[in-house]
Design an enzyme around this catalytic site. Structure first.
Site, PDB file in Angstrom:
ATOM      1  N   LYS A  52      -1.442   2.372  -0.139  1.00 55.87           N
ATOM      2  CA  LYS A  52      -2.199   2.632  -1.371  1.00 55.87           C
ATOM      3  C   LYS A  52      -3.692   2.467  -1.103  1.00 55.87           C
ATOM      4  O   LYS A  52      -4.522   3.268  -1.544  1.00 55.87           O
ATOM      5  CB  LYS A  52      -1.741   1.683  -2.496  1.00 55.87           C
ATOM      6  CG  LYS A  52      -0.373   2.049  -3.040  1.00 55.87           C
ATOM      7  CD  LYS A  52       0.216   0.995  -3.969  1.00 55.87           C
ATOM      8  CE  LYS A  52       1.615   1.417  -4.406  1.00 55.87           C
ATOM      9  NZ  LYS A  52       2.344   0.415  -5.198  1.00 55.87           N
ATOM     10  N   GLN A  96       1.852  -5.456  -7.277  1.00 51.01           N
ATOM     11  CA  GLN A  96       2.950  -4.862  -6.509  1.00 51.01           C
ATOM     12  C   GLN A  96       4.254  -5.594  -6.832  1.00 51.01           C
ATOM     13  O   GLN A  96       4.322  -6.819  -6.807  1.00 51.01           O
ATOM     14  CB  GLN A  96       2.634  -4.948  -5.000  1.00 51.01           C
ATOM     15  CG  GLN A  96       3.646  -4.286  -4.106  1.00 51.01           C
ATOM     16  CD  GLN A  96       3.705  -2.758  -4.266  1.00 51.01           C
ATOM     17  OE1 GLN A  96       2.721  -2.125  -4.641  1.00 51.01           O
ATOM     18  NE2 GLN A  96       4.859  -2.177  -3.993  1.00 51.01           N
ATOM     19  N   ASP A 119      -0.583   1.304 -13.254  1.00 42.69           N
ATOM     20  CA  ASP A 119       0.843   1.593 -13.081  1.00 42.69           C
ATOM     21  C   ASP A 119       1.478   2.169 -14.344  1.00 42.69           C
ATOM     22  O   ASP A 119       2.608   2.642 -14.301  1.00 42.69           O
ATOM     23  CB  ASP A 119       1.568   0.263 -12.809  1.00 42.69           C
ATOM     24  CG  ASP A 119       2.101   0.193 -11.397  1.00 42.69           C
ATOM     25  OD1 ASP A 119       2.323   1.242 -10.783  1.00 42.69           O
ATOM     26  OD2 ASP A 119       2.300  -0.933 -10.917  1.00 42.69           O
TER      27      ASP A 119
END
Ligand code: GUN
Length: 284
Positions: A52, A96, A119
């Site tokens: 990422k 995460q 997200d």
């Protein structure tokens, strides 16, 4: 049979993002900043987070990784998130997953400011998604919709089944397909007669977390199969939830693993971060 090449679609999207990030920098002086929190030492998560970070740099955005120890308490993590919520430099926040069992994901979903929710997983973002209101949404299902659209696969009026009901993939995937006017079934581990349901579907999104489990008996020659699974096989290779070798040639279209949904997830994260940064700038 059409191979739905997520790598190609993600490159296309990242090229568009690169131009948009350049425009953003010209207008506001600095690139969007994504802050990624990783708690503990999970090896797969470390690889995902690094990918990422590299992808951010490739399109000209900034990303910073905050590595925190597995011994962190839920309260401490929430304090860290809150600092980022208040930090005007930060445009997007991503924690995460999975996090250590001592920390509830619910606490995370509650504590990220939805204006920085890269997200698209906070309860507020989820509410907007199910209300059909435009916002940023979870990256993996967003990537699936973009692949289908890139290949002009019809969604409106089609029968779509999503196998899996997780907060981050299955449920938002169903909402997004519904928002595109598909007729949606959500199947899961308790679903009876699954093969009958999937065989009668035009689009099947498989996010069951079962390596190589879904063979040709689950699909018809008309099926568009999207495989969200990604698993190590032990021999250094990756596989999906769908048994690709067996299904190959027996459906109308399929995403490979690797090179299908995976690259799209990262590209959509970058897009979400840029969209959030633009929204905040325009509001201030
Ligand atoms: N772990 C695996 N996939 C994801 C994702 O899309 N977002 C986050 N935050 N964690 C993940």
């Amino acid at each position: 049979m059409l191979i739905l090449d997520g790598k190609k679609v993600s490159e296309h999207l990242k090229n568009q993002l690169k131009t948009r990030v350049e425009d953003f920098k010209k207008q506001y002086g600095t690139p969007p900043l994504l802050k990624v929190i990783i708690v503990g030492q999970d090896k797969a998560s470390q690889v995902y987070v690094k990918n990422k970070h590299l992808a951010c740099e490739k399109v000209g955005m900034k990303s910073e990784i905050l590595e925190l120890p597995a011994s962190l308490t839920e309260e401490q993590l929430i304090q860290e998130i809150d600092k980022l919520n208040k930090d005007p430099r930060v445009d997007g926040i991503l924690v995460q997953l999975p996090v250590p069992k001592t920390i509830s994901t619910e606490a995370i979903f509650k504590s990220i400011n939805s204006e920085k929710d890269a997200d698209g997983i906070t309860f507020f973002s989820t509410g907007l998604l199910w209300s059909g209101v435009d916002h940023v949404f979870p990256c993996t299902p967003s990537g699936v919709i973009k692949i289908l659209k890139y290949y002009n696969i019809p969604i409106k009026g089609q029968r779509a089944t999503v196998i899996g009901r997780s907060q981050i993939v299955g449920k938002p995937m169903a909402a997004m397909l519904l928002n595109e006017n598909a007729t949606v079934t959500i199947a899961h581990s308790g679903t009876a007669d699954l093969q009958e349901i999937t065989k009668g579907s035009d689009i099947v999104v498989v996010a069951a977390g079962k390596p190589n489990f879904f063979g040709a008996e689950y699909f018809s020659e008309k099926s568009v199969v999207v495989d969200v699974g990604i698993h190590g096989t032990g021999s250094g290779k990756l596989c999906g939830d769908v048994n690709f070798a067996e299904v190959n040639g027996k459906v109308s279209a399929i995403t490979p693993v690797p090179g299908g949904v995976g690259p799209m997830t990262i590209a959509c994260l970058l897009e979400n971060t840029l969209d959030l940064a633009l929204k905040r700038k325009r509001q201030s």
